[in-house]
Design an enzyme around this catalytic site. Structure first.
Site, PDB file in Angstrom:
ATOM      1  N   GLU A 150       0.847  -1.204   0.000  1.00 40.86           N
ATOM      2  CA  GLU A 150       0.000   0.000   0.000  1.00 40.86           C
ATOM      3  C   GLU A 150       0.877   1.246   0.000  1.00 40.86           C
ATOM      4  O   GLU A 150       2.000   1.193   0.494  1.00 40.86           O
ATOM      5  CB  GLU A 150      -0.849   0.031   1.289  1.00 40.86           C
ATOM      6  CG  GLU A 150      -1.628  -1.234   1.540  1.00 40.86           C
ATOM      7  CD  GLU A 150      -2.116  -1.319   2.992  1.00 40.86           C
ATOM      8  OE1 GLU A 150      -2.220  -0.267   3.660  1.00 40.86           O
ATOM      9  OE2 GLU A 150      -2.374  -2.435   3.443  1.00 40.86           O
ATOM     10  N   LYS A 186       2.354   4.623   1.395  1.00 34.21           N
ATOM     11  CA  LYS A 186       2.444   5.235   2.723  1.00 34.21           C
ATOM     12  C   LYS A 186       2.207   6.725   2.515  1.00 34.21           C
ATOM     13  O   LYS A 186       3.102   7.467   2.090  1.00 34.21           O
ATOM     14  CB  LYS A 186       3.811   4.976   3.351  1.00 34.21           C
ATOM     15  CG  LYS A 186       3.880   5.480   4.764  1.00 34.21           C
ATOM     16  CD  LYS A 186       5.116   5.009   5.469  1.00 34.21           C
ATOM     17  CE  LYS A 186       5.142   5.523   6.885  1.00 34.21           C
ATOM     18  NZ  LYS A 186       5.071   6.981   6.963  1.00 34.21           N
ATOM     19  N   ASP A 200       1.598  10.575   3.166  1.00 38.08           N
ATOM     20  CA  ASP A 200       2.146  11.535   4.109  1.00 38.08           C
ATOM     21  C   ASP A 200       1.032  12.475   4.559  1.00 38.08           C
ATOM     22  O   ASP A 200       0.782  13.497   3.937  1.00 38.08           O
ATOM     23  CB  ASP A 200       3.213  12.344   3.353  1.00 38.08           C
ATOM     24  CG  ASP A 200       4.401  12.618   4.214  1.00 38.08           C
ATOM     25  OD1 ASP A 200       4.373  12.231   5.392  1.00 38.08           O
ATOM     26  OD2 ASP A 200       5.354  13.222   3.702  1.00 38.08           O
ATOM     27  N   TYR A 238      -6.640   2.439   5.951  1.00 38.96           N
ATOM     28  CA  TYR A 238      -5.763   1.302   5.660  1.00 38.96           C
ATOM     29  C   TYR A 238      -5.882   0.150   6.646  1.00 38.96           C
ATOM     30  O   TYR A 238      -5.153  -0.822   6.523  1.00 38.96           O
ATOM     31  CB  TYR A 238      -4.309   1.752   5.534  1.00 38.96           C
ATOM     32  CG  TYR A 238      -3.754   2.480   6.744  1.00 38.96           C
ATOM     33  CD1 TYR A 238      -3.525   1.811   7.940  1.00 38.96           C
ATOM     34  CD2 TYR A 238      -3.446   3.824   6.667  1.00 38.96           C
ATOM     35  CE1 TYR A 238      -3.011   2.474   9.033  1.00 38.96           C
ATOM     36  CE2 TYR A 238      -2.923   4.497   7.766  1.00 38.96           C
ATOM     37  CZ  TYR A 238      -2.715   3.815   8.943  1.00 38.96           C
ATOM     38  OH  TYR A 238      -2.207   4.471  10.028  1.00 38.96           O
ATOM     39  N   LYS A 283      10.813   3.073   2.571  1.00 40.60           N
ATOM     40  CA  LYS A 283      10.744   4.503   2.268  1.00 40.60           C
ATOM     41  C   LYS A 283      11.335   4.828   0.894  1.00 40.60           C
ATOM     42  O   LYS A 283      12.298   4.197   0.460  1.00 40.60           O
ATOM     43  CB  LYS A 283      11.523   5.305   3.338  1.00 40.60           C
ATOM     44  CG  LYS A 283      11.009   5.134   4.754  1.00 40.60           C
ATOM     45  CD  LYS A 283       9.629   5.709   4.977  1.00 40.60           C
ATOM     46  CE  LYS A 283       9.584   7.151   5.345  1.00 40.60           C
ATOM     47  NZ  LYS A 283      10.006   7.553   6.655  1.00 40.60           N
ATOM     48  N   CYS A 325      39.466  38.151  -7.057  1.00 39.87           N
ATOM     49  CA  CYS A 325      39.059  36.942  -7.790  1.00 39.87           C
ATOM     50  C   CYS A 325      39.897  35.756  -7.298  1.00 39.87           C
ATOM     51  O   CYS A 325      41.126  35.853  -7.251  1.00 39.87           O
ATOM     52  CB  CYS A 325      39.258  37.159  -9.288  1.00 39.87           C
ATOM     53  SG  CYS A 325      39.053  35.638 -10.223  1.00 39.87           S
ATOM     54  N   CYS A 360      42.356  34.769 -10.534  1.00 37.98           N
ATOM     55  CA  CYS A 360      43.407  35.645 -11.072  1.00 37.98           C
ATOM     56  C   CYS A 360      43.921  36.652 -10.045  1.00 37.98           C
ATOM     57  O   CYS A 360      44.930  37.312 -10.267  1.00 37.98           O
ATOM     58  CB  CYS A 360      42.907  36.364 -12.323  1.00 37.98           C
ATOM     59  SG  CYS A 360      41.666  37.618 -11.968  1.00 37.98           S
ATOM     60  N   CYS A 420      34.386  39.415 -11.593  1.00 40.80           N
ATOM     61  CA  CYS A 420      35.809  39.604 -11.862  1.00 40.80           C
ATOM     62  C   CYS A 420      35.827  40.264 -13.243  1.00 40.80           C
ATOM     63  O   CYS A 420      35.302  39.692 -14.201  1.00 40.80           O
ATOM     64  CB  CYS A 420      36.518  38.251 -11.914  1.00 40.80           C
ATOM     65  SG  CYS A 420      38.137  38.371 -12.687  1.00 40.80           S
ATOM     66  N   CYS A 463      41.235  36.865 -17.164  1.00 37.90           N
ATOM     67  CA  CYS A 463      41.161  35.914 -16.047  1.00 37.90           C
ATOM     68  C   CYS A 463      41.034  34.492 -16.606  1.00 37.90           C
ATOM     69  O   CYS A 463      40.125  34.205 -17.384  1.00 37.90           O
ATOM     70  CB  CYS A 463      39.953  36.232 -15.162  1.00 37.90           C
ATOM     71  SG  CYS A 463      39.657  34.974 -13.911  1.00 37.90           S
TER      72      CYS A 463
HETATM   73  N1  5U1 Z   1      -0.923   2.277   4.013  1.00 43.51           N
HETATM   74  C1  5U1 Z   1      -0.589   2.329   5.293  1.00 43.51           C
HETATM   75  N2  5U1 Z   1      -0.079   3.390   5.881  1.00 43.51           N
HETATM   76  N3  5U1 Z   1       0.139   3.038   7.156  1.00 43.51           N
HETATM   77  C2  5U1 Z   1       0.670   3.754   8.180  1.00 43.51           C
HETATM   78  N4  5U1 Z   1      -0.697   1.316   6.144  1.00 43.51           N
HETATM   79  C3  5U1 Z   1      -0.243   1.731   7.327  1.00 43.51           C
HETATM   80  N5  5U1 Z   1      -0.132   1.109   8.501  1.00 43.51           N
HETATM   81  C4  5U1 Z   1       0.368   1.787   9.533  1.00 43.51           C
HETATM   82  C5  5U1 Z   1       0.784   3.117   9.397  1.00 43.51           C
HETATM   83  C6  5U1 Z   1       1.370   3.831  10.547  1.00 43.51           C
HETATM   84  O1  5U1 Z   1       0.524   1.214  10.737  1.00 43.51           O
HETATM   85  C7  5U1 Z   1       0.112  -0.116  10.994  1.00 43.51           C
HETATM   86  C8  5U1 Z   1       0.833  -1.156  10.232  1.00 43.51           C
HETATM   87  C9  5U1 Z   1       0.385  -0.319  12.440  1.00 43.51           C
END
Ligand code: 5U1
Length: 676
Positions: free
Chosen positions: A116, A118, A120, A231, A319, A413, A416, A431, A436
């Site tokens: 899956e 991750k 942000d 998730y 990552k 410079c 030179c 310069c 030079c």
């Molecule tokens: N896709 C996904 N992101 N994520 C973040 N799955 C997932 N699982 C997480 C986290 C912190 O934690 C569990 C595996 C504990």
């Protein structure tokens, strides 16, 4: 001072910095550094503490997870803690993870994995009773989070009621976990609006999402474009879910948004292939993802594996290489450009960014260095994205030891030794010594480059050698080189000398615009040079033109007009032209330079992104322009095609998708040209 004492000091400094950044991140939602940079500080601290266990203290940031929840929100104790994830940064670490879990489960166990993204964003827990959303909470420190129910209720992607599906009533109790995020396009739009309104823009989509969810006034959250990716089914009553994959399908059935391209696979190699695919697409996604999460699919196996120090053994976050990192700025050096500009650059302790080792970064100019307060010896944040030159973003002032030195621009410079000057209205120092050697090397390199006279095989290294050995005192000297002089240089034999002389000879017949580019007149790059060649039949005609005559040319500004006239007013440059003429270098335009080009790409506009398989950008531009097309730098409604190479820029790809601009590969471009 002993080494032990130094380590102690560094540890204390790191802890202080980590606490400060944890507070900015968790409490203020206004981090100053990226997650990757935070991770790097934590990794260094962990490493030092591992090597010096006697220096570990209970209050060290390594000894607990997360930070305290905000006092303003009601606190929520999670029924089960929200765990964090162990990270892997290369394939070997992922394989080592698999070996560990295989050892625990038995080597011959059948394993399936889910892969899956991750995302942000901000981790949340969503609790439903009898199908109604009753509580939404942030992760907080993993055990206690904040009650942000009112705010999460405003996010359209989060169901407030779980519908009856077929004859299946909603579960009596459900806790789903996921990540609230802000889609990138909406984030950019939001920041544009904030800037217009004079408000501080958010640093990135994650901050924007976190800042929006953790608002005491939920109408602010409601005004922000947020979404969610769930998730995990953390708990459910009345339904049996026995694997991660089934949990995801179940959540989707209940009306939670479906994340794209999640996969289940039977072996780690396939999971690693999927990682590479995600990595390739990373910049084109409409959300920030900093890696993929690989999870053991079966809940029974997950249970047997359990967890260690707040992270499950059954999952790993692989990552993506970071676009930003932290390193030490060892020294500020100065490069002398071909027009004499003194360009400061940072010499860095080597750091890996996006899979490339970075040793140098640009520092733009003296004013920029002082504005950012960048000092020699600083620990700095460096950034590199796609094909952009690495940059020093900011110093980490909290890590200063007092030994750092404030940058003082050179007065002479560095090559030179002549005094340097700074025109009052400019930010750059120059310069102005016409002889030079550094400027000469840069001018020679530029003259021979692919974008100018295209002398094959003659690059930066040879430019340096030929100038050092006194073989080139100006660019016209190329055409007076003798076989015997070159043969004396190390690394040259008869064959290579013959090749070089043939390449130089071939360059005499280049189109006029290439010679104009090669002369290195300030403001005259390839595009302006082509414009000039369209308007003047020869170099002599151009040299005779007044500023007024040049200014009226559409596309040519007054600065460039002045710069051209100034250039040819100097005896030194006029003598150079005569020397080139005596060597029989072409100084008249070719017939095809005269009119706008007719060709297979007539009227088409291209934008190039990424690294093309066999051509440089200059070569692609030349090919397109030779066929009557145009190349511009950003995608708009007028763009006909996006020419895409490896590691393309996400913004260009997304914008092209939004506007329905078709993408072509280098191969397809060639087909357009050859077969159109
Ligand atoms: N896709 C996904 N992101 N994520 C973040 N799955 C997932 N699982 C997480 C986290 C912190 O934690 C569990 C595996 C504990």
């Amino acid at each position: 001072m002993g080494a032990e004492e130094d380590v102690g000091k560094r540890i204390r400094r790191l802890r202080k910095a980590i606490r400060y950044h944890a507070y900015r991140y968790y409490v203020l939602d206004d981090p100053e550094i990226t997650d990757a940079e935070y991770d790097a500080l934590m990794a260094e601290l962990k490493e030092l503490e591992a090597a010096h266990p006697e220096l570990v203290t209970p209050d060290s940031p390594t000894q607990r997870v997360g930070a305290e929840p905000l006092p303003q929100f009601e606190k929520v104790e999670h029924r089960t803690p929200l765990l964090s994830l162990d990270n892997a940064f290369d394939e070997e670490e992922v394989r080592a993870w698999e070996r560990r879990i295989r050892r625990l489960l038995g080597d011959d166990t059948d394993l399936q994995y889910t892969v899956e993204p991750k995302i942000d964003g901000l981790a949340v827990s969503l609790t439903y009773e009898e199908g109604r959303l009753v509580q939404g909470a942030t992760r907080g420190n993993g055990f206690v989070g904040e009650d942000v129910t009112q705010n999460l209720r405003t996010i359209p992607a989060i169901p407030l009621r779980i519908p009856v599906v077929g004859d299946e009533a909603p579960p009596a109790y459900l806790e789903a976990r996921g990540e609230v995020y802000m889609p990138r396009d909406r984030f950019e739009e939001l920041n544009r609006r904030r800037e217009e309104a004079g408000e501080k823009p958010f640093a990135n989509p994650r901050n924007a999402a976190a800042g929006s969810v953790r608002q005491l006034d939920s109408s602010i959250t409601a005004s922000r474009p947020l979404s969610v990716f769930v998730y995990a089914v953390e708990a459910v009553e009345g339904v049996t879910v026995s694997a991660q994959w089934d949990g995801l399908s179940y959540l989707q059935r209940l009306g939670f948004p479906k994340a794209e391209n999640i996969a289940r696979c039977d072996d780690l190699d396939t999971a690693l292939d999927l990682y590479r695919k995600w990595l390739d697409q990373r910049d084109a996604l409409n959300y920030d993802a900093d890696g993929v999460v690989i999870k053991v699919d079966s809940f029974a196996q997950q249970e047997r594996l359990g967890e260690v120090s707040h992270a499950p053994r059954w999952a790993i976050a692989y990552k993506f290489p970071a676009h930003e990192g932290i390193t030490k700025l060892l020294r500020i050096g100065i490069n002398v450009g071909r027009t004499g500009t003194l360009n400061p650059y940072a010499e860095l302790e080597p750091v890996q960014l996006g899979g490339v080792t970075i040793r140098h970064a640009t520092l733009h100019n003296e004013a920029d260095i002082h504005r950012k307060d960048i000092r020699e010896g600083d620990t700095v944040i460096v950034k590199r994205a796609g094909d952009v030159i690495p940059q020093v973003v900011a110093p980490m002032t909290e890590l200063r030891t007092g030994q750092e030195t404030v940058f003082d621009m050179v007065r002479t410079c560095p090559v030179c030794g002549e005094p340097v000057v700074k025109p009052e209205e400019e930010v750059m120092y120059y310069c102005i010594n016409a002889s030079c050697p550094a400027q000469l090397v840069a001018r020679v390199e530029h003259f021979a480059s692919r974008g100018a006279m295209d002398i094959e095989g003659f690059g930066a290294r040879l430019a340096q050698t030929f100038v050092e050995k006194g073989l080139l005192g100006d660019v016209a000297d190329f055409y007076y080189l003798k076989q015997d002089d070159i043969l004396e240089l190390e690394g040259f034999a008869e064959k290579s000398v013959a090749n070089l002389l043939a390449a130089i000879e071939a360059s005499k017949e280049r189109p006029l615009w290439r010679l104009l580019t090669g002369l290195g007149i300030r403001g005259v790059g390839a595009i302006v040079a082509q414009l000039l060649a369209r308007n003047f039949a020869s170099l002599d005609e151009l040299m005779a033109a007044s500023e007024g005559e040049l200014e009226v040319i559409e596309g040519l500004g007054p600065h460039t007009a002045k710069s051209i006239v100034d250039f040819f007013a100097q005896d030194r440059n006029r003598n150079l032209v005569e020397k080139l003429r005596r060597a029989r270098v072409r100084m008249t335009r070719l017939p095809e330079e005269e009119a706008p080009k007719e060709g297979q790409l007539n009227g088409l506009t291209f934008v190039i992104t990424g690294t093309l398989p066999t051509m440089s950008r200059e070569a692609a531009t030349e090919l397109i322009e030779a066929q009557g097309g145009r190349v511009t730098s950003s995608v708009s409604r007028n763009t006909s095609y996006l020419l895409v190479g490896e590691s393309p820029g996400g913004t260009k790809v997304r914008r092209a998708e939004e506007l329905g601009v078709p993408s072509v590969t280098e191969e397809e471009l060639r087909e357009l040209v050859d077969g159109g």
